[in-house]
Scaffold this motif. Structure first.
Motif, short mmCIF file in Angstrom:
data_model
loop_
_atom_site.label_atom_id
_atom_site.label_comp_id
_atom_site.label_asym_id
_atom_site.label_seq_id
_atom_site.Cartn_x
_atom_site.Cartn_y
_atom_site.Cartn_z
N TRP A 165 0.89 -1.30 0.31
CA TRP A 165 0.18 -0.14 -0.25
C TRP A 165 1.18 1.45 0.05
CZ3 TRP A 165 -0.41 3.07 4.32
CH2 TRP A 165 -1.96 4.18 4.48
N ASP A 166 1.08 2.45 -0.87
CA ASP A 166 1.44 3.41 -1.00
C ASP A 166 0.35 4.09 -0.41
OD1 ASP A 166 2.04 5.86 -2.44
OD2 ASP A 166 3.51 4.57 -4.07
N HIS A 167 1.38 5.05 0.92
CA HIS A 167 0.43 6.47 1.54
C HIS A 167 0.09 7.14 1.20
CE1 HIS A 167 4.89 6.84 1.84
NE2 HIS A 167 4.64 7.91 2.76
N GLU A 168 1.09 7.51 -0.39
CA GLU A 168 0.94 9.09 -0.81
C GLU A 168 -0.08 8.80 -2.09
OE1 GLU A 168 5.01 9.53 -2.38
OE2 GLU A 168 5.55 10.28 0.00
N THR A 169 -0.30 7.75 -2.57
CA THR A 169 -1.37 7.39 -3.60
C THR A 169 -2.35 6.63 -3.16
OG1 THR A 169 -0.11 5.77 -4.91
CG2 THR A 169 0.73 7.62 -5.46
N ASP A 170 -2.30 5.99 -1.97
CA ASP A 170 -3.45 4.88 -1.85
C ASP A 170 -3.71 4.15 -2.87
OD1 ASP A 170 -5.43 3.50 -0.13
OD2 ASP A 170 -6.28 4.81 -1.27
N SER A 171 -2.51 3.33 -3.49
CA SER A 171 -2.68 2.02 -4.55
C SER A 171 -2.17 0.99 -3.97
CB SER A 171 -1.46 2.57 -5.40
OG SER A 171 -0.17 2.69 -5.30
N ARG A 172 -3.27 0.11 -4.24
CA ARG A 172 -2.00 -1.20 -3.48
C ARG A 172 -1.36 -2.20 -4.94
NH1 ARG A 172 -7.08 -0.60 -0.22
NH2 ARG A 172 -6.46 1.40 0.49
#
Length: 143
Positions: free
Chosen positions: A113-120
């Protein structure tokens, strides 16, 4: 098995004492969910894995519980991020990105989970693959 797998990728990996079965049962009770069997097996050998820089590649059980309870809380991040309910976070990269098992639908893969983009994004084909990649790689090894 898990300590050996980690040490094969990074001989300087650091290990903590194993988690006792009652602590694992209490963690599952607090979470209201079962932990993945692979994670239980790892925690039964070591309560987390740290690289030489101090990054918790696999968090201690207490942190696993606290982080997931926070992220699963309906009041924590409702306007910032997609729901975290299907994920079980268990480690990080030291820069804010976190790694998780997918609980729903259950699968062996590890996602980041990328905390900057909310991508998983898919990161590894399972826990052993994750340890190999995370401990041998540097920086953003999953990209």
């Amino acid at each position: 098995m898990w300590k050996e797998a980690a040490a094969a990728s990074l001989p300087d990996a650091r290990f903590r004492p194993p988690v006792e079965p009652p602590a694992l049962a209490e963690a599952e009770r607090r979470l209201g969910r079962s932990l993945p069997p692979r994670l239980i097996a790892l925690l039964s050998e070591t309560d987390g894995i740290t690289d030489p820089h101090g990054t918790d590649v696999v968090w201690p059980l207490d942190r696993i519980v606290e982080q997931n309870l926070l992220f699963w809380s309906p009041d924590a991040f409702p306007d910032l991020y997609m729901p975290f309910d299907p994920l079980l976070f268990f480690g990080g990269n030291g820069g804010g990105d976190q790694f998780a098992f997918v609980l729903t639908p259950e699968r062996p893969d590890i996602f980041v989970w990328d905390h900057e983009t909310d991508s998983r994004v898919w990161a590894a084909g399972g826990l052993k693959d994750y340890l190999s990649r995370a401990l041998a790689g540097g920086g953003d090894w999953w990209r």
